[in-house]
Design a protein around this motif. Sequence first.
Motif, PDB file in Angstrom:
ATOM      1  N   THR A  98       0.780  -1.495  -0.058  1.00 53.72           N
ATOM      2  CA  THR A  98      -0.102  -0.084  -0.211  1.00 53.72           C
ATOM      3  C   THR A  98       0.905   1.307   0.003  1.00 53.72           C
ATOM      4  N   PHE A  99       1.925   1.177   0.801  1.00 54.07           N
ATOM      5  CA  PHE A  99       2.865   2.565   0.814  1.00 54.07           C
ATOM      6  C   PHE A  99       3.370   2.625  -0.490  1.00 54.07           C
ATOM      7  N   ILE A 100       3.970   1.593  -1.075  1.00 56.54           N
ATOM      8  CA  ILE A 100       4.611   1.640  -2.593  1.00 56.54           C
ATOM      9  C   ILE A 100       3.595   2.121  -3.571  1.00 56.54           C
ATOM     10  N   ASP A 101       2.321   1.576  -3.336  1.00 52.37           N
ATOM     11  CA  ASP A 101       1.249   1.974  -4.250  1.00 52.37           C
ATOM     12  C   ASP A 101       1.022   3.703  -4.157  1.00 52.37           C
ATOM     13  N   ALA A 102       0.761   4.095  -2.947  1.00 55.96           N
ATOM     14  CA  ALA A 102       0.805   5.300  -2.691  1.00 55.96           C
ATOM     15  C   ALA A 102       1.887   6.448  -3.356  1.00 55.96           C
ATOM     16  N   TYR A 103       2.952   6.076  -3.109  1.00 54.15           N
ATOM     17  CA  TYR A 103       4.040   6.742  -3.427  1.00 54.15           C
ATOM     18  C   TYR A 103       4.265   6.715  -5.139  1.00 54.15           C
ATOM     19  N   TYR A 104       3.863   5.845  -5.796  1.00 52.10           N
ATOM     20  CA  TYR A 104       3.722   5.653  -7.188  1.00 52.10           C
ATOM     21  C   TYR A 104       2.452   6.566  -7.732  1.00 52.10           C
ATOM     22  N   GLY A 105       1.543   6.616  -6.781  1.00 53.42           N
ATOM     23  CA  GLY A 105       0.688   7.488  -7.207  1.00 53.42           C
ATOM     24  C   GLY A 105       1.011   9.106  -7.190  1.00 53.42           C
ATOM     25  N   PHE A 106       1.710   9.174  -6.027  1.00 54.71           N
ATOM     26  CA  PHE A 106       2.338  10.735  -6.021  1.00 54.71           C
ATOM     27  C   PHE A 106       3.120  11.068  -7.011  1.00 54.71           C
ATOM     28  N   LEU A 107       4.083   9.956  -7.278  1.00 51.36           N
ATOM     29  CA  LEU A 107       5.263   9.964  -8.569  1.00 51.36           C
ATOM     30  C   LEU A 107       4.125  10.320  -9.815  1.00 51.36           C
ATOM     31  N   THR A 108       3.447   9.620  -9.878  1.00 55.35           N
ATOM     32  CA  THR A 108       2.529   9.877 -11.269  1.00 55.35           C
ATOM     33  C   THR A 108       2.001  11.088 -11.078  1.00 55.35           C
ATOM     34  N   PHE A 109       1.486  11.703 -10.252  1.00 58.18           N
ATOM     35  CA  PHE A 109       0.610  13.061 -10.110  1.00 58.18           C
ATOM     36  C   PHE A 109       1.993  13.989 -10.359  1.00 58.18           C
ATOM     37  N   TYR A 110       3.246  13.823  -9.843  1.00 58.74           N
ATOM     38  CA  TYR A 110       3.995  14.672  -9.927  1.00 58.74           C
ATOM     39  C   TYR A 110       4.701  15.059 -11.398  1.00 58.74           C
ATOM     40  N   VAL A 111       4.549  13.895 -12.278  1.00 55.78           N
ATOM     41  CA  VAL A 111       4.844  13.814 -13.582  1.00 55.78           C
ATOM     42  C   VAL A 111       4.017  15.028 -14.067  1.00 55.78           C
ATOM     43  N   TRP A 112       2.811  15.107 -14.052  1.00 52.59           N
ATOM     44  CA  TRP A 112       2.160  16.115 -14.391  1.00 52.59           C
ATOM     45  C   TRP A 112       2.442  17.719 -14.122  1.00 52.59           C
ATOM     46  N   VAL A 113       2.806  17.727 -12.820  1.00 52.82           N
ATOM     47  CA  VAL A 113       3.236  18.942 -11.981  1.00 52.82           C
ATOM     48  C   VAL A 113       4.741  19.285 -12.715  1.00 52.82           C
ATOM     49  N   LEU A 114       5.571  18.527 -12.879  1.00 54.21           N
ATOM     50  CA  LEU A 114       6.743  18.491 -13.573  1.00 54.21           C
ATOM     51  C   LEU A 114       6.369  19.263 -14.823  1.00 54.21           C
ATOM     52  N   TRP A 115       5.646  18.834 -15.751  1.00 54.84           N
ATOM     53  CA  TRP A 115       5.184  19.213 -17.158  1.00 54.84           C
ATOM     54  C   TRP A 115       4.809  20.674 -17.062  1.00 54.84           C
ATOM     55  N   LYS A 116       3.761  20.713 -16.079  1.00 56.73           N
ATOM     56  CA  LYS A 116       3.230  22.121 -16.018  1.00 56.73           C
ATOM     57  C   LYS A 116       3.938  23.347 -15.477  1.00 56.73           C
ATOM     58  N   GLU A 117       4.850  22.853 -14.401  1.00 58.00           N
ATOM     59  CA  GLU A 117       5.657  23.946 -13.980  1.00 58.00           C
ATOM     60  C   GLU A 117       7.045  23.826 -15.027  1.00 58.00           C
ATOM     61  N   THR A 118       7.199  25.242 -15.443  1.00 57.38           N
ATOM     62  CA  THR A 118       8.476  25.419 -16.175  1.00 57.38           C
ATOM     63  C   THR A 118       9.665  26.075 -15.470  1.00 57.38           C
ATOM     64  N   ARG A 119       9.799  26.250 -14.550  1.00 56.78           N
ATOM     65  CA  ARG A 119      10.723  26.835 -13.684  1.00 56.78           C
ATOM     66  C   ARG A 119      11.378  25.770 -12.524  1.00 56.78           C
ATOM     67  N   VAL A 120      12.493  25.536 -12.376  1.00 54.45           N
ATOM     68  CA  VAL A 120      13.119  24.698 -11.392  1.00 54.45           C
ATOM     69  C   VAL A 120      12.746  24.659 -10.106  1.00 54.45           C
ATOM     70  N   LEU A 121      12.477  25.849  -9.338  1.00 53.94           N
ATOM     71  CA  LEU A 121      12.101  25.948  -8.125  1.00 53.94           C
ATOM     72  C   LEU A 121      10.975  25.563  -7.823  1.00 53.94           C
ATOM     73  N   PRO A 122       9.822  25.877  -8.459  1.00 55.82           N
ATOM     74  CA  PRO A 122       8.464  25.161  -8.224  1.00 55.82           C
ATOM     75  C   PRO A 122       8.548  23.808  -8.453  1.00 55.82           C
ATOM     76  N   ARG A 123       9.257  23.518  -9.457  1.00 61.56           N
ATOM     77  CA  ARG A 123       9.345  21.995  -9.555  1.00 61.56           C
ATOM     78  C   ARG A 123      10.111  21.286  -8.182  1.00 61.56           C
ATOM     79  N   VAL A 124      10.987  21.775  -7.797  1.00 61.93           N
ATOM     80  CA  VAL A 124      11.727  21.026  -6.532  1.00 61.93           C
ATOM     81  C   VAL A 124      10.934  21.175  -5.507  1.00 61.93           C
ATOM     82  N   LEU A 125      10.189  22.551  -5.128  1.00 61.10           N
ATOM     83  CA  LEU A 125       9.273  22.705  -3.798  1.00 61.10           C
ATOM     84  C   LEU A 125       7.974  21.767  -4.143  1.00 61.10           C
ATOM     85  N   TRP A 126       7.543  21.609  -5.235  1.00 59.66           N
ATOM     86  CA  TRP A 126       6.217  20.802  -5.148  1.00 59.66           C
ATOM     87  C   TRP A 126       6.617  19.410  -5.224  1.00 59.66           C
ATOM     88  N   PHE A 127       7.706  19.007  -5.643  1.00 63.87           N
ATOM     89  CA  PHE A 127       8.173  17.551  -5.470  1.00 63.87           C
ATOM     90  C   PHE A 127       8.443  17.240  -3.973  1.00 63.87           C
TER      91      PHE A 127
END
Length: 114
Positions: free
Chosen positions: A48-77
């Motif tokens: 369940t823990f692995i599944d949750a973090y894979y879900g977080f990572l999946t969502f973060y891929v969208w954030v990584l694409w949406k955010e164009t600057r490095v600092l917001p990408r790092v902070l949101w990660f």
Amino acid sequence: MHKRALQILFGFILVSLTAYNLWASTKQPVFDWGGLTTPPDKYWTIATFIDAYYGFLTFYVWVLWKETRVLPRVLWFVAIMGLGNIAMSAYVLRQLARLKRDEPLGVLLSARNA
């Protein structure tokens, strides 16, 4: 991100999560899971823990694409990996607040941030 990188990432998630779940099911049937601390329940807790973090990572891929600057990408990660769905909901609410009144919701998903 490039298409190939996404294929590798999500292929890894699919294979590793499937493999772990199959392995955990050899230790204990999923319907016998009874808690977070008693053996062998720990296998499904880990799954369940692995599944949750894979879900977080999946969502973060969208954030990584949406955010164009490095600092917001790092902070949101950091926020997403540390706070999970709390940070994810905050991110979506922030994106909704940026949406202009006449813009369709599809813009939320498809437009990159400036």
